[in-house]
Design an enzyme around this catalytic site. Structure first.
Site, short mmCIF file in Angstrom:
data_model
loop_
_atom_site.label_atom_id
_atom_site.label_comp_id
_atom_site.label_asym_id
_atom_site.label_seq_id
_atom_site.Cartn_x
_atom_site.Cartn_y
_atom_site.Cartn_z
N HIS A 1 -41.94 -7.65 12.39
CA HIS A 1 -42.99 -7.59 11.35
C HIS A 1 -42.85 -6.39 10.43
CE1 HIS A 1 -44.87 -4.23 13.34
NE2 HIS A 1 -45.99 -4.33 12.66
N MET B 1 -42.36 3.31 2.32
CA MET B 1 -42.48 3.56 0.88
C MET B 1 -41.20 4.16 0.28
SD MET B 1 -45.29 6.55 0.92
CE MET B 1 -45.19 7.93 2.03
N1 LIG Z 1 -42.62 -1.30 1.92
C1 LIG Z 1 -43.44 -0.53 2.64
N2 LIG Z 1 -43.52 -0.71 3.99
C2 LIG Z 1 -44.37 0.06 4.68
C3 LIG Z 1 -45.17 1.03 4.09
N3 LIG Z 1 -45.93 1.61 5.05
C4 LIG Z 1 -45.63 1.00 6.20
N4 LIG Z 1 -44.68 0.06 6.00
C5 LIG Z 1 -44.08 -0.89 6.95
O1 LIG Z 1 -45.07 -1.83 7.30
C6 LIG Z 1 -44.98 -2.13 8.69
C7 LIG Z 1 -46.31 -2.62 9.10
O2 LIG Z 1 -46.55 -2.37 10.41
P1 LIG Z 1 -48.02 -2.23 11.03
O3 LIG Z 1 -47.76 -2.29 12.51
O4 LIG Z 1 -48.54 -0.92 10.57
O5 LIG Z 1 -48.79 -3.37 10.54
C8 LIG Z 1 -44.53 -0.81 9.30
O6 LIG Z 1 -43.87 -1.03 10.54
C9 LIG Z 1 -43.60 -0.28 8.25
O7 LIG Z 1 -42.29 -0.72 8.50
C10 LIG Z 1 -45.07 1.21 2.67
O8 LIG Z 1 -45.76 2.05 2.05
N5 LIG Z 1 -44.21 0.40 2.00
MN LIG Z 2 -49.86 -4.69 9.72
#
Ligand SMILES: Nc1nc2c(ncn2[C@@H]2O[C@H](COP(=O)(O)O)[C@@H](O)[C@H]2O)c(=O)[nH]1
Ligand SMILES: [Mn+2]
Ligand SMILES: [Mn+2]
Length: 500
Positions: free
Chosen positions: A423, A400
């Site tokens: 991812h 975020m």
């Molecule tokens: N732009 C944003 N990216 C975010 C936020 N919170 C997490 N993340 C990113 O999403 C991936 C998803 O990974 P997962 O394994 O939880 O599916 C995580 O690695 C972060 O890089 C956000 O609020 N905004």
């Molecule tokens: Mn995810």
């Protein structure tokens, strides 16, 4: 005992690991490291880790062991892989990719994860950053109140049993038919928003009970809805094919199959824990429960997994509809007029039957992507017609407070990683540690001072999701770009974020 991805991360510790990890891997190139056969007994193929030298220093030894463990499973092809956002998961590392022969191999729920078809979608708008900034607080409040978020949150939809079955069978197609979106949306989803072969008979009553009230909910923690703007274009030509330009506002949605997927994974893990013994498959970690790909047990899991995958596409579709409604309310124009088209939707926790070239021969494999995004190249028939000349969009969230990226798939991904890329940024700090380290209120104030509005169900969620709990998204994305398995197209920065 680890019971889910979230509890796995609680075991994450990066203390004193650098030296240990370096001794476990062999450098192949700037961003490629091999975990040799013999790292643990019974490896059938080597492991392959895609990280820079710097990112390698943050990888826990447990992640290396998990990559090696997967390399012992029957029918594994080429090598067991992990992307630069890799970290400890349930059985398989998050960021893990493994392909198993469709006849001689296995299927394993640990290779998919508990949040089946957790994924990301990106909606374009024709709004410019300057038009949205003055309204960002109102817009974020509206999105936060319109789209249910948080642990166990309930949907505004009262889905019937029949509607739940339709979501399991038809995914985003059902949601669009039910009035949540437009037909073009499904054409811009991986697999057109639903996969064939789902069988609701393989979904337990408990999974149905958990899934029914949550259809149309964001979930908690790492799941988010984010209003962003494009601050940099790396490839002008591909960006214009994707309909992206500098200053443009976009919306990123990250969520999955909620309690339905979690329960389906839990139920079938029990069955496969027994099956692995019956079929006498030796596994180095009981979290790798699996069964021969063509066995009744593996196919039952696969049919149930497809239900959860389709449910997740329906879920993201419903949320898209409410996102459009929220924008309509704040900007007083309809979603069409605001240019709110779906750019693309990708799954990053899923197993799929795909054809790949292995040792010069085309073969069918079950590709498990667990915290990894498909990155299919130009010309691939599964890439939507509008993107077929350039490759599929690959959507990589950051945090975020840090950049997220839009990349495109490439032929190199087919050669190197069974058509896969990273991812996200990937966690480096456990939730428990983050809650001790950060105060939600001060993180929120810091972000607001940088022009980023955050709404969450509780300040502790903001602490758990502070930007510093994640690796550098730029560093992670640079690895896949330099390897050529996905190419950078655009960078987006957050303006307003809603979190569960
Ligand atoms: N732009 C944003 N990216 C975010 C936020 N919170 C997490 N993340 C990113 O999403 C991936 C998803 O990974 P997962 O394994 O939880 O599916 C995580 O690695 C972060 O890089 C956000 O609020 N905004
Ligand atoms: Mn995810
Ligand atoms: Mn998820």
């Amino acid at each position: 005992m680890v019971e889910s991805e979230d509890t796995a991360i609680e075991e994450l510790s990066t203390e004193n690991v650098q030296k240990e990890v370096k001794g476990m891997v062999r450098k192949l190139s700037e961003n490629e490291w091999e975990i040799p056969v013999g790292h643990i007994p019974n490896m059938r193929v080597p492991g392959r880790l895609f990280v820079s030298q710097n990112l390698l220093e943050g990888i826990e030894p447990g992640t290396i062991d998990q990559i090696a463990n997967v390399a012992t499973l029957p029918g594994i092809q080429k090598y067991s892989m992990a992307m630069p956002d890799a970290h400890l998961g349930y059985g398989f590392a998050i960021g893990g990719v493994a392909a198993f022969d469709a006849e001689e191999g296995i299927i394993s729920p640990g290779g998919v994860g508990f949040d089946i078809n957790c994924g990301v979608r990106l909606i374009r708008t024709n709004l410019q950053k300057e038009e949205v900034v003055p309204n960002i607080k109102r817009l974020t409040d509206e999105l936060f109140s319109n789209i249910p978020a948080g642990v166990g949150s309930k949907s505004r939809i009262r889905a019937s049993d029949q509607e739940l079955d339709s979501a399991f069978l038809e995914g985003a197609n059902w949601a669009v038919e039910a009035g949540y979106g437009v037909e073009a949306d499904v054409k811009h989803c991986e697999a057109n928003g639903s996969m064939e072969g789902a069988d609701p008979a393989q979904v337990s009553t408990k999974a149905r009970k958990r899934g029914k009230p949550q259809l149309g909910t964001l979930g908690s923690g790492n799941h988010f809805l984010e209003v962003q703007y494009v601050d940099k274009i790396y490839d002008q030509e591909i960006a214009s094919t994707f309909g992206l330009q500098e200053g443009q506002v976009t919306v990123m949605i990250h969520c999955g199959s909620r309690g339905a997927g979690h329960q389906i994974c839990t139920d079938h893990l029990k069955e496969l824990s027994q099956a692995v013994k019956n079929y006498k498959i030796e596994i180095p970690d009981k979290q790798l429960a699996c069964a021969p790909a063509q066995s009744r047990e593996a196919q039952n899991y696969f049919k149930a997994m497809l239900c959860a995958a389709n449910y997740a596409w329906a879920n993201r579709q419903i949320i898209t509809h409410w996102t459009r409604e929220s924008f309509e309310k704040i900007f007083g124009r309809d979603a069409d007029d605001l240019g709110m088209d779906l750019l693309y939707d990708v799954a990053h926790n899923v197993a799929k039957l795909e054809k790949h070239i292995v040792d010069g021969k085309k073969k069918e494999v079950y590709v498990h992507r667990k915290g990894a995004t498909r990155a299919f190249p130009p010309g691939h028939p599964e890439v939507p017609a509008v993107y077929r000349d350039v490759g599929q969009p690959v959507l990589i969230p950051g945090s975020m407070g840090t950049p997220s990226y839009i990349l495109c798939g490439s032929e190199e991904a087919m050669n190197v990683s069974f058509g896969s890329a990273c991812h996200g940024a990937g966690r480096v700090m456990s939730r428990a540690h983050a809650k001790k380290e950060f105060r939600g209120q001060s993180i929120k104030e810091n972000l607001e001072a940088r022009g980023i509005t955050v709404r969450a169900t509780h300040p502790s969620v903001i602490a758990e999701e502070a930007p510093d709990v994640y690796k550098s998204s730029s560093e992670v994305v640079n690895v896949v770009h330099e390897l050529g398995i996905a190419r950078k197209v655009a960078r987006v920065l957050p303006l307003g974020v809603t979190k569960g």
